[in-house]
Every structure is written in C-alpha cells, then in structure tokens.
Scaffold this active site. Structure first.
Site, PDB file in Angstrom:
ATOM      1  N   LEU D  64      42.807  22.214  41.918  1.00  0.00           N
ATOM      2  CA  LEU D  64      42.584  21.405  40.717  1.00  0.00           C
ATOM      3  C   LEU D  64      42.301  22.291  39.502  1.00  0.00           C
ATOM      4  O   LEU D  64      41.979  23.481  39.646  1.00  0.00           O
ATOM      5  CB  LEU D  64      41.423  20.439  40.988  1.00  0.00           C
ATOM      6  CG  LEU D  64      41.695  19.449  42.152  1.00  0.00           C
ATOM      7  CD1 LEU D  64      40.403  18.892  42.708  1.00  0.00           C
ATOM      8  CD2 LEU D  64      42.620  18.335  41.689  1.00  0.00           C
ATOM      9  N   PRO D  65      42.418  21.737  38.287  1.00  0.00           N
ATOM     10  CA  PRO D  65      42.332  22.584  37.088  1.00  0.00           C
ATOM     11  C   PRO D  65      40.944  23.157  36.787  1.00  0.00           C
ATOM     12  O   PRO D  65      40.836  24.278  36.285  1.00  0.00           O
ATOM     13  CB  PRO D  65      42.745  21.646  35.944  1.00  0.00           C
ATOM     14  CG  PRO D  65      43.433  20.499  36.586  1.00  0.00           C
ATOM     15  CD  PRO D  65      42.848  20.373  37.959  1.00  0.00           C
ATOM     16  N   THR D  95      40.590  27.739  40.717  1.00  0.00           N
ATOM     17  CA  THR D  95      39.808  28.843  40.159  1.00  0.00           C
ATOM     18  C   THR D  95      38.700  28.239  39.311  1.00  0.00           C
ATOM     19  O   THR D  95      38.951  27.668  38.254  1.00  0.00           O
ATOM     20  CB  THR D  95      40.693  29.764  39.303  1.00  0.00           C
ATOM     21  OG1 THR D  95      41.670  30.360  40.156  1.00  0.00           O
ATOM     22  CG2 THR D  95      39.868  30.868  38.660  1.00  0.00           C
ATOM     23  N   LYS D 170      38.042  37.038  42.389  1.00  0.00           N
ATOM     24  CA  LYS D 170      39.136  36.729  41.469  1.00  0.00           C
ATOM     25  C   LYS D 170      38.721  36.970  40.025  1.00  0.00           C
ATOM     26  O   LYS D 170      39.468  37.546  39.227  1.00  0.00           O
ATOM     27  CB  LYS D 170      39.591  35.273  41.635  1.00  0.00           C
ATOM     28  CG  LYS D 170      40.627  34.911  40.582  1.00  0.00           C
ATOM     29  CD  LYS D 170      41.602  33.848  40.968  1.00  0.00           C
ATOM     30  CE  LYS D 170      42.687  33.767  39.881  1.00  0.00           C
ATOM     31  NZ  LYS D 170      43.514  32.575  40.009  1.00  0.00           N
ATOM     32  N   LYS D 245      41.146  31.316  30.077  1.00  0.00           N
ATOM     33  CA  LYS D 245      40.328  30.528  31.006  1.00  0.00           C
ATOM     34  C   LYS D 245      39.562  31.481  31.937  1.00  0.00           C
ATOM     35  O   LYS D 245      38.359  31.340  32.140  1.00  0.00           O
ATOM     36  CB  LYS D 245      41.204  29.582  31.829  1.00  0.00           C
ATOM     37  CG  LYS D 245      40.405  28.773  32.863  1.00  0.00           C
ATOM     38  CD  LYS D 245      41.290  28.108  33.930  1.00  0.00           C
ATOM     39  CE  LYS D 245      40.400  27.620  35.087  1.00  0.00           C
ATOM     40  NZ  LYS D 245      41.197  27.192  36.261  1.00  0.00           N
TER      41      LYS D 245
END
Lengths: 313, 313, 313, 313
Positions: D64-65, D95, D170, D245
């Site tokens: 999901l975003p 993420t 990440k 982001k």
C-alpha cells in the site's frame, strides 16, 4: 591635508570627491583615464603611478577590488611604498581577507608606515552622501591618526581592534546578512505557498523574534517593503555577485581558522546558483526566486544588466 | 464570561490565571490533578473531562502539546464536541501544523462551532505577564468573537487570515528565528576565532545590516548581551527541543507544500545535533557550542535540567 | 633515462625509489637533507637546487604540497626553468587547482617545455607498491612523452584531456568521495540508532543501490569491513585534513566556475568540524563520530598522532 | 497455498501475478475495480473487503502507498484482522516508517498473528520479473514462515532483524542513494564546467574511490551510461517524488531518533526543488538539472507525465 587616493571606482570616486569637498588636496591614480579625469575636473591632481600618488602626501588611501591589487599597488616598483615618506599612514578601504591585511601591514611597517584596514558599509549611496560606516583595524595611535580623514567620508567610524579586525567585522556582519536574507526568503516563500498574505506575514515577523534588517528594511518578497529592491525588480542594491565575494571571504577565512560555517557555506551555494542562472547582477535579495514557483523562469529572463548601483552592504 | 480551559501546562496555567484575574469564570481540565488543583485554588472549577469543561460555557480554549492531543480532545467520546453548545467558539492556542488545524476546524464546523487557531509567542514570561502575542487564523467574525477573551491573556492580537494562517505565521517566524540564531552563532564564533573582541563585533552587527533579534536581544555569545540566556549558562529561555519541534513543523509544512527550505532543514540538523548531544533542554542559543572550540567541555559542564551528557559536537 | 625529481615527502620519496628501481638515473632535490640523503643512499644524485636538479636531464617531476610551491620551484632564480633544457617535459604530480596548472603550463611553454599535470590516487601504499593511478592533463604528444616514466611509478595512466584536466578529474572524484563517505556515515549511524545490526545493514547497502567504495571498501562503522580504518581506530588511511584540502580545491574551483556545490560545501563543513575538534589527522571516515552518540568523547581522545599513512585517495 | 493480497498498484499487481504463476491461490482486494478485474482474469478470486480477502487463507500480503493505509486496512471494521485466522502470518511490503510497523505488529500480535515488514527494492521491473529484493523484519520463526512465499516474488530475501528493521534497511540504503546521486550530479556538472570530457570523468570515477551505483550504473550526466535514465530524457526509472517520499521517511525517522542527517536533509531539499519546478515525475537523477546551466529552463519544459515506470529503488 594632502592625500594620495588610489582606486576611483564606483565607491572610490565619490569618497575622493567628499575629501575634496572637505578641503583636502588630492593626488589621484586609477588605471581608467576617464575616472582620473573626472576627479581632476573636480580639483584633484593626476598622478602617473601609485608611487607618484603617494609622494609628498600626509596620508594614502586605497580602494581596490581584491587583495592582489592592494599588494601590488603597495609593493610594485612604482608602488606606494616606493614613493611614500616614513610615518605617513596608509588606509586600505578595500574589502579583502584579514590574512592579506596582515601581510600588507607588515610590508608597510618594514617601511615605517602605519597601516589600517578600513572597509566600509553603506554602498555607493553612502559613499556619495558621505555617510559610510568605516570598520577600522589597527593600533590605537594609527586609528587616532586616520580618524579625521575618515570623518570626511563617513559618519560612523568604529575602531574594531588590531590590524585585520576591520575586515573581520565586515566579513562577519555580511555572513549574518547573507544567511538571514536567504532565511527570510525561505520563510516568506513558504508562507506564500501556505496561503498567508505576505504583507501580513512580513508585519508579524518584523515585530517578533524573526525581525531583522533583511526582513524589516530589505524584505525580498515584492509588496512588503516599498523601498526595497524587491519593489523595483531587484535592480540596484547590493549585487548577488558582491554578496558572493563577501561570503567567499567569510568561508575562506573560516577555512584558514579551521572554523565551521555550515549555514554560510550553504547560503553561498544559493547565491552561486543565482549567479549560475545569470542573475549575478541582480540585488542579492533576488535569491527568493529560487524558492518561488515562477522562480526558475524569472531567474533566466530577468538577467540584470545594470549591475550593482550601490545601496546597502 | 464562562470559559472552558483545557491544558494547564507551563503555558496554559498562567494563561488561565490571567483569565480568572480578568473576572472570567473557568471550567478547567488537565490530566494532571496537581495542575487542576492549583487552578481550583485560584478560583476555577474542576471538570472531569474535556466534555464537562466545554459544557455550559461561552468559549473553549485548548493549549496542548501536539496535534494528536487537540484532535483527540475535540472528538473523543468525552471530548469537547460532545459537550459544547452550538455556536460557542473554540480557540486552540497550541502550536500545531496548519493541516491539522483545518481538519479540526472542519470537525468543529460540522458541529456548528467557529474554530480559530491562535498560537502564541512570548514564552512563559509573557504568559505570566499577560503580554503574549496571539497570531489568529479564522473568519473575521470568529476573530471579533474571540478577541476580547484573548486580550485578557495577551497584548498583541493579530488577525493573520483564514483558518490555519495563525500557525503559518508562527511557523514562518520561528523558521527565520532558528536560521538567524544559528547564523549569528556561526558569525560570532568565526569572529572570535579570527581575533576580534566579540562585544565589539556584536555592537557592529547590531547597528549594521546583520542586525536581528538573535543578535541584538538574544546574542548567543556570552558577554555581548547581559540579559540573554548566554549570560546564564543557556538556562531558561526557549529550549532547543522546542525550536526543534517548530522547525519540524516548518519542514513538514514545506514538504506538504512542495516548497524547499534549504537553510531551515540544515538549521534543524544543527539543533538536532545539540539534542543528540544531550543539550535539548538548554536555550536554543546554546547552538553556538557547536562552533566554539571549548564547546565540548562547556556543554558537559553546563548541563541542562536532565542531560547534556555528551558534550557539544 | 635521467630524471630530475623535486619533492621527496611521504609520496615523492617512494615514487622516486620506484624510478631508481626501474633503472632511471635521478637528480633529486628537497628542502629536507634527511629526505635527500635517503634517496642518495638508494643511488640518486643530490642536487643543490631545483635548477641543478633540472639541469642536464630528460624529464623533470615535481611532487609538492601546494600551488605556491610549484610556482616558486618553477620560476625562482634557482628554479627548474633556470636549469632545464628546451623541450624537456615537466610532470607535476602535486594536487593543486586547475587555474594554477594553466599558469605553470604557460610559464613552461614560454620556455619551450611541455608541462603535464599528473595528480595521483592510491596513497602512500600505492606509491610504495608502484600501483598509483595517474590522471594526466596535457597535449596528446606530451602525454605520450611522459607515459613511460609514469608507468615506472603507477599502473593506471589515464589521459584526461588538455592541461588541467588531470586535476579536474582528481578534484571531482574526491568531491564524490567526500560526500559519499559522509553520506554513508549518516546512514550507518541512523541505522544503528534505529536498531538494525550494522553489519547486516552494510551488507544490504553493499549489494543494493547505495553501494559505493565508501561503504563496501572503507565503511566508516567499526565492525563492517575488517580492513577499513574504522577497524583500527581510524589511524592510517586518508587524513581528514587531506580531504579538507581536496574539498577546498573543489569548492574553490566551483566558485571560480560559478558552479554550485551544495553537498560538497556541506561535507566540507563536516570535515572542518572534525578538524576543529582536533581530529584532523584521523582517517576521514572518522567523520562518523559526528553522528554517533559517543562521538564527542572519542574525537577528543583518539587524536591521531601518526597522520596520513597512505591508503586510498 | 491460499493467500490474501491487498493492494494491486504498479508494484502489487505484478507481484500478485507471480504468486499465481507459482501456483498459489489468491484472494485479492483493491479499491480499483479495474485492478481487481485484471487479477481475476489471471485466475485470482475477487474479495469485497480486506476482511474477506484475509478470510480462510494461509498468508496475507499488503502492498500500500503509506502507513495510514496499512493501519486502516488492518484494523478497520472490515479489515484484515476482522477476517484472518489466528496464527496466519501478515506480510507488509509497503515502504512505511518503522514506528508504524511496530504499531501494526502489535495489533497483529494481540490478535495472534505474526507480522513482518518486507519492503522491496527492484522497482516495477523487478516486480514483473520476480527478481525483487525483500528486506524482512520480524522474528526468526516468522521469517522462516514467510520466506517461501517471498521467493515466488523475489530472488533476494534478507532477514534484517526484528520487526521494523526491514524498513530501516530500506530507508538507510535509499538515504545513501539520494545523497550519492546528488553528489555525483554535483561532481559531473562541476567537471563539465571545468572542461573535462564527462565520459572520461565518469570512467575515472567508476574505477576510483568515487565509484558508486549512482555513477557506474545510473550516472545522471547524459552520454556516460547508455542504459541510464539520463540517456532517455530522465523518463522511467525511480521518480523524484518517490525519492522525496523515502528521504522524508529517513529524515522523519532520524528526527524521532534524535539523530542528525545533514546531507540527507539537504539532498531532500534539492529533490524538493525539482518537484517544486514541476519535475517530480522525472527520474531522480534529473537532479543534475539543478547544476547545469541549461537546467532551469529544462526542469520546466521536461515535465515528465509518464511517472515512475519502475527501475531501481
């Protein structure tokens, strides 16, 4: 008093004129014949070299673009030290690095001449009006010796301490200036993007803890201060490339002193970007173009071709 | 007037006391019983919940640490909106992000209540003295409605525009403040390293283009301004962690608006470093410790309330 | 071949030894008698001046600390140009600014001598092993002329383009290096603070898009790469003050070219802070101390007294 | 195995297809009917809600975003936890920030479900090819439980440590990536301005200490690497807004951990400027436009309208 004056540029010429008006006699030298001619018409005597300008005078003043010029004007074969009498004081009003000042002062001392660094603030406007501020570095006795001469060109004469501290004062002030202007630009543009009326925002900052000269006198956002360069397309004022020169002096001095200047180094890059974009001759408050949405386009199209017309520094 | 007041911390408590002094009746709520007790002793009435505090009053004021608290105090089952009558205005004096303000205002509007954001400047001193500045965002009519209440707690009540613009004004002002303080710290420390008397340097900056509140009122270099936190080991004043909170709001708002804040983001990292080093409770002007050679030692000895165990840098 | 070699420091001495090993005859000069004596014991002939070293040779090599030394060694009364025969090539392997290179090349050209800039990477280790990389700026014919000489001291000889481009290549590479090292330091310290095993994190970065020499070969976090300076208290390696020198060359060259270097200027301030803190002789990867909680204490106690022992540049 | 899959966007859809290819049965949910239909045509079964997708399966995957979506998909009335059986593992491949991961893991634990964070790198290309890297945070037993499922979608499955460390890995990798790309851009543009052939410069950096993925694989200067986005007008690749982001996640996590990220915060502002200039959908290596003279104009005209087509992350 008879004074040798070397360097008749945008700042030097009006300073020299004010010395004439105050009744001093001047020997003037500049590489530009036109610049010399203008002073001669006003009553000065032309000298064929820095040596000639420094001969048979009671004080020598230099106002030059960079340290290399000052060193060369002092120590060349036909330079000031080749002509000046022992004991005659030398005033350098150029803005240069403090290390070069010390080297020049040592050369002068070996020759028996007091040397003071006396950079100015107030721009070409202050130079013309005789209202410059002089930040003077040198011994107390040298300061007392040169003060009467400086008073013919400025209204604030501040003794900052030993040789070089005049430059230190100017560099540190302009470091704060370069940072606070970019900071105000950042905040005003943020406020605009977030939807507050920028005149209201300027008013709040100017009466609160964010107040500073960059906001209350020279606010970079058009429409906030009517007399600021922002109100006239960023023409006139203190050019971006001059701010770059001064931030360069600050970051170089910091490097020599092993002293970090985080914000100064970053501000330097912002003005550098303006210069890269062709806006080096606009007033330094034009840095706000980097933050406003139409900025990229403007910075390219508004290329100032009039250059630095003076104003505050 | 009968007023509900929620949030009796370092700022809220003295603000509430000033409302009592001005003759208003108060319903107060706070999670801390001691905080409530102190207000009750001064004449307020204790409420068992935000809902109870908001019931049967003519105005509600909230003064809370963060946006999450404001939202929850408004909309919880025992929250303000569960108790307040339609039409009664809500004043939020917390410092929070403009996006949350709009969400809260919408919740209030659905319930028929005007909502204004009214963050303050002036610190705990201004809260006690009743001299705060209120930056108010909201409709003109809501502003007129709440202004008399605010005048009992502050002396400058500024209408900044629509909902959220009070927060925008505060965030932008503190963005300039955080940058200019670090900039002054950088320049004063550079001057010190280059050998100028820092009091002389401060005097020059304060009468020149570098002048700003961070230099002429709150100069971070000890010995320049007698009344600044630097003169008392950086105790009291505006804590580094509070400046960090406000710079966080500024950079977050900038991110949301796709607006760059180069110097603000860098200044944030400098204060962050102070906080990492354990100096988060010192006044934010202690950031100069990052630039001064003896900094490491000082930061260890000038411990703030809790920490500063790590030494600067 | 008979070669004049001027500058027998940490780098110059092992380079000269490799020329001897390759069968060349050497005229050597250095201000340090001890340095000259060591080379003489290995078979070189001592010269009393740069002029003497450059007389009657087929090639001249200079390896000096800064541009001022190179200029003076070339053009002093007893300098290289006073002794060298027309047509003999001059190789300057010092790391200096490209503008000075051009000035030196012009002086040499006036005298009829080809001049190439040939800065190196590989550190004192590579100098000793004869595995240096030479980045060579100059005409194609000059490059062909000097290549055989350089092959006795290095294994990678790269022709970068016209005069000065050798320095440009070195400066730009080290700009990336200084930034990426500080970036890796920032990320590794963040990972540590967020609770990931730093060896695991290093492994992920080194096989992903973050991989770089600063992470996979020289990782600044102790425990990630056994052969990195981080594994031996940041001793040896490429000293912080040398990185500062190179970042200074990069930001100066950028200023001259009106080119912004945002991250480079900021990285410079980070290494500057290390130097201010007394850690200038530690390997530059010690910059991670600025980011780790115990950093301040370490930076004071780990002061390197061994200096730059070579390693990569 | 029967698997519930929620979130069928640019990444989720090809990942789900690979699970089908590997022989798993899928219950899929997405707000977009078209996205669901495409998967149903490939053999999946449509679910009317996250709850339905999670009912009667052996594993649930979410892609999901942002964190808010993950929390809501888990805990809404018709969310995953309302339908899932005790003991069934939940894999979140979104993420998001590590703090939200921990909150989600706790919710899942209260319900008796193991939860792992498993963000990916490899972009839409890797998602389609089934060659993604998964960075997995969670207990050793949960890792073993989910590994076979992940192997159907990727080829590198790395156990990073406890819950949240997948995200930490990440975020830290992309922090290095964002910094090194901007650093390479800065150095390549400086080299270009100083007159070196940029292909030669790239070659030197790529075999020296400046080498990094941002230079040797994804060099931002056109003409250096034929397969990089720079060779196709910065289309495709890893969009600037996605880098923004991730840098936002990094600086936020750093703020929460009281950890400075000087270069990361500055790099964020550079990408932010690109986004402000309308270039948010171009590959992030387009940041070099800020440094090249024609940059300002290009950033406005090259607005990418294709967005993120995959490529590395």
């Amino acid at each position: 008093m008879k004074i040798g004056f070397i360097g008749l540029g945008n700042m030097g010429a009006p300073m020299a004129l004010n010395l004439l008006k105050a009744g001093h006699a001047l020997n003037v030298f500049d590489l530009s014949e036109a610049a010399v001619r203008a002073l001669v018409e006003a009553g000065a005597q032309a000298a064929g070299s820095p040596k000639a300008a420094a001969s048979d005078v009671e004080c020598v003043i230099t106002m030059l673009p960079a340290a290399a010029h000052v060193r060369s004007v002092l120590s060349a074969d036909d330079g000031v030290l080749a002509g000046i009498a022992r004991g005659v004081p030398i005033i350098d009003s150029s803005t240069i690095d403090p290390v070069s000042v010390k080297a020049c002062a040592e050369l002068a001392a070996q020759h028996g001449n007091p040397f003071v660094d006396a950079p100015v603030s107030g721009g070409t406007g202050g130079a013309a009006a005789g209202t410059l501020t002089f930040m003077v570095g040198g011994s107390a006795s040298a300061y007392e010796q040169v003060k009467p001469v400086l008073l013919a060109m400025g209204k604030n004469i501040v003794h900052c301490g030993d040789t070089g501290t005049g430059q230190v004062a100017k560099i540190c002030n302009n470091l704060v200036l370069g940072i606070s202007m970019a900071g105000v630009a950042e905040a005003m543009a943020l406020g605009e993007a977030l939807g507050i009326d920028t005149k209201v925002l300027g008013g709040i900052i100017n009466t609160s803890t964010g107040r500073c000269w960059s906001s209350d006198t020279y606010n970079p956002m058009p429409g906030v201060i009517d007399t600021a360069p922002a109100a006239r397309g960023y023409s006139g004022g203190f050019g971006t490339d001059l701010m770059l020169k001064d931030l360069g002096l600050a970051t170089d001095a910091a490097r020599g002193a092993r002293q970090p200047v985080y914000l100064g180094a970053l501000a330097q890059q912002l003005y550098q970007t303006m210069s890269t974009n062709g806006a080096g001759r606009l007033d330094f408050s034009a840095v706000i173009k980097l933050y406003r949405r139409e900025g990229a386009a403007d910075a390219a199209s508004d290329k100032g071709d009039k250059g630095d017309k003076g104003g505050a520094r």
